[in-house]
Design an enzyme around this catalytic site. Structure first.
Site, mmCIF file in Angstrom:
data_model
loop_
_atom_site.group_PDB
_atom_site.id
_atom_site.type_symbol
_atom_site.label_atom_id
_atom_site.label_comp_id
_atom_site.label_asym_id
_atom_site.label_seq_id
_atom_site.Cartn_x
_atom_site.Cartn_y
_atom_site.Cartn_z
ATOM 1 N N CYS A 88 0.865 -1.173 0.000
ATOM 2 C CA CYS A 88 0.000 0.000 0.000
ATOM 3 C C CYS A 88 0.904 1.226 0.000
ATOM 4 O O CYS A 88 1.674 1.441 0.950
ATOM 5 C CB CYS A 88 -0.906 -0.021 1.237
ATOM 6 S SG CYS A 88 -2.028 1.385 1.245
ATOM 7 N N GLY A 89 0.821 2.006 -1.061
ATOM 8 C CA GLY A 89 1.703 3.169 -1.201
ATOM 9 C C GLY A 89 1.355 4.271 -0.218
ATOM 10 O O GLY A 89 2.227 4.777 0.508
ATOM 11 N N HIS A 90 0.067 4.638 -0.175
ATOM 12 C CA HIS A 90 -0.300 5.715 0.759
ATOM 13 C C HIS A 90 -0.053 5.246 2.188
ATOM 14 O O HIS A 90 0.345 6.033 3.058
ATOM 15 C CB HIS A 90 -1.769 6.153 0.557
ATOM 16 C CG HIS A 90 -2.733 5.476 1.471
ATOM 17 N ND1 HIS A 90 -3.437 4.329 1.135
ATOM 18 C CD2 HIS A 90 -3.088 5.753 2.763
ATOM 19 C CE1 HIS A 90 -4.179 3.956 2.168
ATOM 20 N NE2 HIS A 90 -4.006 4.798 3.156
ATOM 21 N N CYS A 233 -3.402 6.803 -4.918
ATOM 22 C CA CYS A 233 -3.114 5.365 -4.819
ATOM 23 C C CYS A 233 -1.678 5.063 -5.280
ATOM 24 O O CYS A 233 -1.379 5.076 -6.483
ATOM 25 C CB CYS A 233 -4.113 4.547 -5.629
ATOM 26 S SG CYS A 233 -4.014 2.778 -5.259
ATOM 27 N N GLY A 234 -0.828 4.756 -4.320
ATOM 28 C CA GLY A 234 0.583 4.505 -4.644
ATOM 29 C C GLY A 234 0.783 3.282 -5.518
ATOM 30 O O GLY A 234 1.566 3.314 -6.485
ATOM 31 N N THR A 235 0.075 2.197 -5.197
ATOM 32 C CA THR A 235 0.251 0.984 -6.011
ATOM 33 C C THR A 235 -0.434 1.166 -7.370
ATOM 34 O O THR A 235 0.052 0.673 -8.390
ATOM 35 C CB THR A 235 -0.288 -0.263 -5.275
ATOM 36 O OG1 THR A 235 -1.628 0.002 -4.804
ATOM 37 C CG2 THR A 235 0.584 -0.628 -4.094
HETATM 38 O O1 PYC Z 1 -1.869 3.779 -1.971
HETATM 39 O O2 PYC Z 1 -1.367 1.788 -2.759
HETATM 40 C C1 PYC Z 1 -2.136 2.581 -2.218
HETATM 41 C C2 PYC Z 1 -3.482 2.090 -1.838
HETATM 42 C C3 PYC Z 1 -4.014 0.860 -2.072
HETATM 43 C C4 PYC Z 1 -5.290 0.858 -1.523
HETATM 44 C C5 PYC Z 1 -5.516 2.096 -0.963
HETATM 45 N N1 PYC Z 1 -4.389 2.834 -1.163
#
Ligand code: PYC
Length: 308
Positions: A88-90, A233-235
């Site tokens: 999870c990036g965030h 969303c980081g991913t």
């Molecule tokens: O930031 O990767 C992210 C992420 C995945 C689900 C919610 N945020």
């Protein structure tokens, strides 16, 4: 009464709840093994921590653990209202900001052990966090899926630490007042995809140009439990970078500013890991703010003690 000590934060509007103490005892071993143990034997903790009445649908939980890999400083397992996330990036940006708040990490480099591999982070003096995410790639280009009520929809299937379906052509407005329409569409796309040969995809991501001249595009990301990601969303941004790289639309090292539905943004760039296989190493940069330090109380007399 059980107690769980948490630090809450938000990264570009998306909340993370970091469990510092009182979470389940998952024993030792690789993070993917401990994530399986969490799911099979302690899933009620996931629900108690992120679901109502203590949490909410968009909230992502992060269980702080001892790393398994010797070269990592911390280990983490991310989870949400319906299950577990690979990466999870965030949440990783929130993890570092919360650990800094708790005095457990200082500006500099920190390697994190996750169920899908180690992730390098750098806490900068200005509070921004850089995350070198896991190697990302596009699995399939312009996959056609028949969506009841909408007809044929095309998108790319890509990995960025979770599985995404990325759609450019959809005819919808990516605007906060369109959340219900966007949620309905992406949820139907996901159901159709899962029954039409892509069971692994659990996030659906829509793209549109941004009105903000600083951003390269705006997205809407539907998460597995039907909440949308308030952050870019980081991913999902990592999956986008893999597609941009494969299509020769973004050069290695060039910056891509990804804006979210609510107007927050991440800066992203990649370097090639293996050009022939389309594998890229994404770096996502953003910041998080701590919103609370709390003790969750799990009262056995509470009929909703373990969440709903
Ligand atoms: O930031 O990767 C992210 C992420 C995945 C689900 C919610 N945020």
């Amino acid at each position: 009464m059980r107690t769980i000590r948490v630090i809450d934060s938000h990264t570009a509007g998306e909340p993370t709840r970091l469990v510092m103490e009182g979470g389940p005892d998952l024993g030792d071993g690789p993070l993917e093994v401990r994530a399986r143990r969490f799911r099979e034997r302690f899933d009620e903790y996931r629900s108690a921590i992120v679901n109502e009445p203590r949490g909410s649908d968009p909230l992502v939980g992060a269980l702080l653990l001892k790393p398994n890999r010797e070269d990592c400083q911390f280990g983490v397992i991310f989870f949400n209202n319906v299950g577990y996330l690979g990466m999870c990036g965030h949440g990783t940006i929130g993890l570092i900001a919360s650990l800094a708040h708790a005095g457990q990490c200082r500006p500099g480099a920190h390697r994190i052990d996750t169920p899908v591999g180690p992730v390098d982070t750098r806490l900068r003096a200005d509070g921004q966090v850089e995350v070198d995410n896991v190697t990302s790639h596009r699995l399939a280009r312009q996959v056609a899926v028949t969506v009841p009520g909408f007809g044929e929809v095309r998108g790319d299937v890509a990995w960025g630490g979770n599985w995404f379906f990325l759609i450019d052509q959809h005819g919808l407005h990516i605007d906060p007042d369109q959340v219900e329409v966007l949620t309905d569409f992406t949820w139907r796309v996901r159901q159709a995809l899962n029954s039409q040969g892509h069971p692994q995809v659990d996030h659906v991501e829509l793209f549109a140009p941004s009105a903000n001249a600083q951003a390269d595009g705006r997205n809407f990301v539907l998460c597995p439990g039907k909440a949308y990601d308030r952050s870019p969303c980081g991913t999902g941004t990592s999956a986008k970078l893999a597609c941009l790289a494969a299509d020769d639309q973004l050069a290695e090292g060039e910056t891509w500013i990804q804006e979210s539905l609510i107007g927050s943004s991440f800066a992203a760039r990649y370097r090639w890991v293996n050009r022939e296989r389309g594998e890229v190493a994404p770096t996502i940069t953003g910041s998080a703010h701590v919103t609370a330090e709390a003790l969750l109380l799990l009262d056995p007399a509470d009929p909703f003690c373990w969440g709903f």
